[in-house]
Design an enzyme around this catalytic site. Structure first.
Site, PDB file in Angstrom:
ATOM      1  N   HIS A  97      12.759   2.525   2.823  1.00 43.86           N
ATOM      2  CA  HIS A  97      12.562   1.075   2.901  1.00 43.86           C
ATOM      3  C   HIS A  97      11.300   0.751   2.097  1.00 43.86           C
ATOM      4  O   HIS A  97      10.289   1.453   2.253  1.00 43.86           O
ATOM      5  CB  HIS A  97      12.402   0.674   4.358  1.00 43.86           C
ATOM      6  CG  HIS A  97      12.310  -0.803   4.592  1.00 43.86           C
ATOM      7  ND1 HIS A  97      11.183  -1.537   4.325  1.00 43.86           N
ATOM      8  CD2 HIS A  97      13.225  -1.696   5.065  1.00 43.86           C
ATOM      9  CE1 HIS A  97      11.385  -2.798   4.644  1.00 43.86           C
ATOM     10  NE2 HIS A  97      12.614  -2.922   5.090  1.00 43.86           N
ATOM     11  N   GLY A 134      21.176   5.486   7.912  1.00 41.43           N
ATOM     12  CA  GLY A 134      20.586   4.593   6.919  1.00 41.43           C
ATOM     13  C   GLY A 134      20.659   5.137   5.507  1.00 41.43           C
ATOM     14  O   GLY A 134      21.254   6.195   5.257  1.00 41.43           O
ATOM     15  N   HIS A 154      -4.635   9.395   9.434  1.00 34.76           N
ATOM     16  CA  HIS A 154      -3.529  10.099  10.090  1.00 34.76           C
ATOM     17  C   HIS A 154      -2.294  10.147   9.189  1.00 34.76           C
ATOM     18  O   HIS A 154      -1.942   9.142   8.588  1.00 34.76           O
ATOM     19  CB  HIS A 154      -3.187   9.378  11.399  1.00 34.76           C
ATOM     20  CG  HIS A 154      -2.419  10.217  12.362  1.00 34.76           C
ATOM     21  ND1 HIS A 154      -1.094  10.529  12.188  1.00 34.76           N
ATOM     22  CD2 HIS A 154      -2.783  10.811  13.524  1.00 34.76           C
ATOM     23  CE1 HIS A 154      -0.684  11.275  13.196  1.00 34.76           C
ATOM     24  NE2 HIS A 154      -1.687  11.465  14.022  1.00 34.76           N
TER      25      HIS A 154
END
Lengths: 297, 297
Positions: free
Chosen positions: A166, A161, A80
């Site tokens: 990240h 952010g 996916h």
């Protein structure tokens, strides 16, 4: 009491200890965990929980903390598409809460996640602040592996952010949407061309109803075909209208409807609306449903 | 959590201080008071409340105490037949509770009322312990004024309590039944004969559906007619079947259905059953309704 549903998708579908830790995090935060669907091939799991604004906020934050500790996308493989360890977090208004309130909630939770984990956050669907971010697929295109390069483009700066992913958790897409109803109609024929033609006739992308996604598939083991659909806004495209249009199109080809099926959960209002339509109930109010009255006070 | 609905009818529809005291009694007992409908002509009021077995028991006992202190049937006049200060108390299973449990509850509450107030109690409908007592009208025939004489007959000895009426409060009829749905269908015609013929065709008493009471009436101000119905068991005689039969009978006379209306409250299941019928949903489970899942856990 307001009821908000939340359906985070996380990038882990195999390690049961991690899946269990996520379930515990949601429950400990006070939300009601309704369903967990892990998929090993996708290496992905879908959590469904509900509660008021405070409970679902606490649950998403607790889930995020748990995932950050346990999932590293650099090691992740699965069928996916995904770009985050927590990949997507939709909030859905169910009862006593408006879409506008869910949009606000998505913004607040997004800002808090970015702050806590120094993680980029994108807002999608009803919560999107730019038209190009309404569609989840557009945001996610390129996936985790392409994210650093994509984020260099000014048009893909996150809503909250840093402008770099990240390292282990990528980015998260948060938003608000109507409840999605997975609705299939089985036809009394084995003619796949009929199911495909009907799907094409009723779905939005090829000229059909605004909030319908549809495809025609064969149910080979039963020797029949199915119009498999997602209804993305049952208030604006009601289930009764979808059923009647499919029925009419099938009749055009001399085919009858064998049966239909609801996959998973459906909001009560989607069914009571259908009943009111067929029964021609005039001036029906949801407060007339006894159970709604019991919840109200 | 079990949800039981209780709909006591009391013999007071005028003095607001007494009506308010009854409302307070119900609320103080912990039940959720949903509706109070006083009728000055009938000199009668219908209270609707809900709760679990303990809450509705406490509410009925508190209501009984309040009524005994405030209503004296020897002074009571009104259009509606009655034989008790609290006249009739049905318990109705709504959610997470069976009819059998409501029958048990009716027996327990009946025994307790007889004990507390030395008052005769009859059990009716599903709670009846003799076939001749299923029907409320049969028990109540003769009313308060004829009660002392009626109770002399051995076949009218009460199920609980003394064999003479309570001097001021008469006797009370307690039982369990399915939720009653008040359902009207308006026809696009002013022909009263058509409404009357259809009512006669669909109602149980003249050969129609088992759990339908119906009459044809004129809505003179709108220039149309109505088939006015009570559906007394929507599980066994579903609302969709009633609607379709009325529609077919109307078509026989060249008349279309203009609209229908639900008067007052309806259990969620009655509408979701209708939706599932019209949409031909196969294998539908009430647990698939999102709100039902939220209540379950």
């Amino acid at each position: 009491m307001a009821v908000i549903e939340c359906i985070p998708n996380i990038s882990e579908g195999r390690r049961s200890d991690v899946l269990d830790a996520c379930s515990s995090a949601v429950r400990s935060a006070g939300a009601q965990l309704l369903d967990v669907k892990p998929d090993a091939t996708h290496n992905r799991a879908v959590y469904t929980f509900a509660g008021d604004a405070q409970q679902v906020t606490a649950a998403v934050l607790a889930l995020m903390d748990t995932v950050i500790r346990n999932i590293d996308l650099r090691q992740h493989k699965g069928e996916h598409p995904r770009m985050g360890a927590v990949d997507v977090v939709p909030f859905v208004p169910i009862d006593g809460v408006t879409m506008a309130e869910c949009v606000t909630l998505a913004g607040e939770v997004g800002a808090e996640i970015a702050r806590r984990h120094n993680l980029p956050v994108y807002l999608y669907e009803e919560a999107a602040r730019q038209p190009a971010r309404r569609n989840l697929e557009d945001i996610r295109r390129g996936e985790f592996e392409g994210l650093a390069a994509k984020m260099q483009k000014p048009e893909w700066a996150p809503d909250f952010g840093p402008s770099t992913p990240h390292p282990s958790a990528g980015a998260v897409v948060i938003g608000a949407r109507m409840p999605l109803i997975a609705y299939n109609i089985n036809l009394a024929t084995n003619r796949l061309d009929v199911a495909k033609r009907i799907a094409s006739a009723v779905r939005h992308s090829s000229g059909g109803l605004r909030y319908v996604k549809a495809m025609g598939i064969a149910l080979a083991d039963r020797g029949i075909v199915q119009v498999s659909m997602n209804l993305t806004n049952f208030e604006k495209t009601p289930i009764a209208r979808v059923f009647e249009l499919v029925k009419r199109e099938a009749a055009r080809d001399g085919v009858a409807i064998l049966e239909s099926e609801i996959v998973g959960l459906i909001p009560s209002a989607a069914l009571t609306d259908a009943a009111a339509w067929y029964l021609q109930i005039e001036g029906f109010k949801s407060e007339q449903v006894l159970e709604n009255r019991l919840r109200m006070e």
